[in-house]
Design a protein around this motif. Sequence first.
Motif, PDB file in Angstrom:
ATOM      1  N   ASP A 111       0.171  -2.738  -2.657  1.00  0.00           N
ATOM      2  CA  ASP A 111      -0.843  -1.965  -2.226  1.00  0.00           C
ATOM      3  C   ASP A 111      -1.984  -2.495  -3.012  1.00  0.00           C
ATOM      4  O   ASP A 111      -3.288  -2.437  -2.538  1.00  0.00           O
ATOM      5  CB  ASP A 111      -0.483  -0.453  -2.988  1.00  0.00           C
ATOM      6  CG  ASP A 111       0.887   0.155  -2.372  1.00  0.00           C
ATOM      7  OD1 ASP A 111       0.719   0.892  -1.549  1.00  0.00           O
ATOM      8  OD2 ASP A 111       1.616  -0.469  -2.693  1.00  0.00           O
ATOM      9  N   PHE A 112      -2.029  -3.262  -4.361  1.00  0.00           N
ATOM     10  CA  PHE A 112      -3.014  -3.701  -5.059  1.00  0.00           C
ATOM     11  C   PHE A 112      -3.575  -4.945  -4.361  1.00  0.00           C
ATOM     12  O   PHE A 112      -4.675  -5.322  -4.018  1.00  0.00           O
ATOM     13  CB  PHE A 112      -2.299  -4.196  -6.489  1.00  0.00           C
ATOM     14  CG  PHE A 112      -2.334  -2.807  -7.358  1.00  0.00           C
ATOM     15  CD1 PHE A 112      -2.707  -1.485  -6.995  1.00  0.00           C
ATOM     16  CD2 PHE A 112      -1.385  -3.014  -8.475  1.00  0.00           C
ATOM     17  CE1 PHE A 112      -2.603  -0.569  -7.545  1.00  0.00           C
ATOM     18  CE2 PHE A 112      -1.294  -1.954  -9.219  1.00  0.00           C
ATOM     19  CZ  PHE A 112      -1.788  -0.764  -8.959  1.00  0.00           C
ATOM     20  N   VAL A 113      -2.479  -5.823  -3.720  1.00  0.00           N
ATOM     21  CA  VAL A 113      -2.852  -7.034  -2.890  1.00  0.00           C
ATOM     22  C   VAL A 113      -3.642  -6.440  -1.671  1.00  0.00           C
ATOM     23  O   VAL A 113      -4.645  -7.008  -1.573  1.00  0.00           O
ATOM     24  CB  VAL A 113      -1.664  -7.398  -2.177  1.00  0.00           C
ATOM     25  CG1 VAL A 113      -1.994  -8.613  -1.182  1.00  0.00           C
ATOM     26  CG2 VAL A 113      -0.676  -8.149  -3.348  1.00  0.00           C
ATOM     27  N   THR A 114      -3.305  -5.554  -1.019  1.00  0.00           N
ATOM     28  CA  THR A 114      -4.226  -4.865   0.042  1.00  0.00           C
ATOM     29  C   THR A 114      -5.516  -4.608  -0.340  1.00  0.00           C
ATOM     30  O   THR A 114      -6.589  -4.973   0.415  1.00  0.00           O
ATOM     31  CB  THR A 114      -3.537  -3.577   0.682  1.00  0.00           C
ATOM     32  OG1 THR A 114      -2.159  -4.034   1.154  1.00  0.00           O
ATOM     33  CG2 THR A 114      -4.339  -2.807   1.878  1.00  0.00           C
ATOM     34  N   ALA A 115      -5.954  -3.831  -1.473  1.00  0.00           N
ATOM     35  CA  ALA A 115      -7.034  -3.452  -1.837  1.00  0.00           C
ATOM     36  C   ALA A 115      -7.901  -4.792  -2.287  1.00  0.00           C
ATOM     37  O   ALA A 115      -9.053  -4.694  -1.939  1.00  0.00           O
ATOM     38  CB  ALA A 115      -7.056  -2.490  -3.173  1.00  0.00           C
ATOM     39  N   GLU A 116      -7.296  -5.597  -2.949  1.00  0.00           N
ATOM     40  CA  GLU A 116      -8.220  -6.830  -3.119  1.00  0.00           C
ATOM     41  C   GLU A 116      -8.548  -7.639  -2.033  1.00  0.00           C
ATOM     42  O   GLU A 116      -9.414  -8.113  -1.840  1.00  0.00           O
ATOM     43  CB  GLU A 116      -7.234  -7.531  -4.169  1.00  0.00           C
ATOM     44  CG  GLU A 116      -7.870  -8.877  -4.823  1.00  0.00           C
ATOM     45  CD  GLU A 116      -6.905  -9.657  -5.654  1.00  0.00           C
ATOM     46  OE1 GLU A 116      -6.722  -9.187  -6.928  1.00  0.00           O
ATOM     47  OE2 GLU A 116      -6.269 -10.398  -5.160  1.00  0.00           O
TER      48      GLU A 116
END
Length: 420
Positions: A302-307
């Motif tokens: 999920d953090f990969v996606t936001a970044e």
Amino acid sequence: MHDLIVIGGGPAGLAAAIAAYEKGVKDILIIERDQKLGGILNQCIHNGFGLHYFKEELTGPEYAARFITKIQATNIQVLLDTMVLEVTEEKEVHLVNKERGYQILKTKAVVFAMGCRERTRGAIGIAGSRPAGVYTAGSAQRYVNMEGYLVGKKVIILGSGDIGLIMARRMTLEGAEVLACVEVMPYSGGLTRNIVQCLDDYEIPLLLSHTITEIRGKSRVEQVVVSKVDEKRQPIAGTEQTFDCDTILLSVGLIPENELSRDANLALDSKTSGPFVYENMETSVPGIFACGNVVHVHDLVDFVTAESIRAGSAAAEYILEQKLAPTNCLTVQNGQHVTYVVPQKIRSEQVERKVEVFFRVNQVFADSQILIKSQGEILAKQKKSYIVPGEMEKIKLSKKVLDKALNGEIEICVEEVVKA
């Protein structure tokens, strides 16, 4: 000439491509070396993905499918089974596949989303013979989940990264016996939830401050010797334990995949092994952006996606507006008890309200506080009840805090709160 080329069709590349498309860039090419999109998510058949981004629990393939479906609804081009060999500073992408052979494609901007790779036995120097039965945890995961092979029946796992913890559970469910998970540090390298769900729930022991000191076997692993280590991570004589096993899974760290970054002469951070990035994920070379595990290793997709959405949006702005980069730039440094920070550079005039900074600590903290300093002066602080090295932390820096920075420098520190 393409407007944007995204290298990597995993979660980072997919999210970046969609973000750029939605910002108005229509000539986009995704290049993926595997035979289908999705990247590492395709072999992560366990659930736990999407809780932050989609607000529901998905498996890895389900999470990837959400983005692949979006890609298919656009005219974004995809090249599968294609290897990128080099990217130049002039944004020329050298690639090869069996249909088209060797090609050089030009583009206005590039997003690097190549992910990361696992450390192998050679990287950590375990003594002993060289029998079969030693796998990285990710390789074993692919064999079990995608190829249908059980890689062993009596297993020792070295390292407590998340893939190793998840494979402890997976091997148990497939009928193997996992004897122990051995970790050289005095704390686990994985998420707390994975320790509970993958080790504790299956009564698999976690041996902290231990490591494998010898591998024995001829054609196949037969035994491993595990020893306790001291504060300097050196084996302590007389603490040896011998385990009869046929398989060793290595979960001893991930490294950003940055051969292409070096070819493109991107400035690399020795702490993350990934490129230095600005607040919008642009690298030291204008027009080349990077996101996901190629920048720093994330805990959650999920953090990969936001970044990656941030990187794709910024690449679109670069292509469509061709704005000159601002000259005023803050350097973000890792201070006391902080291993690394991302982004390492912030152009404060590009920040409207706030910017997220990710970091990891180098020890376990209970009651503590995160300090934002500049030239020794505390600009802001945030209390935390629990911080561990295995879980990535983030803090939001407001425009107001950035404007207070002295001599173009900000430092992220963590200190323990001593109760009276």
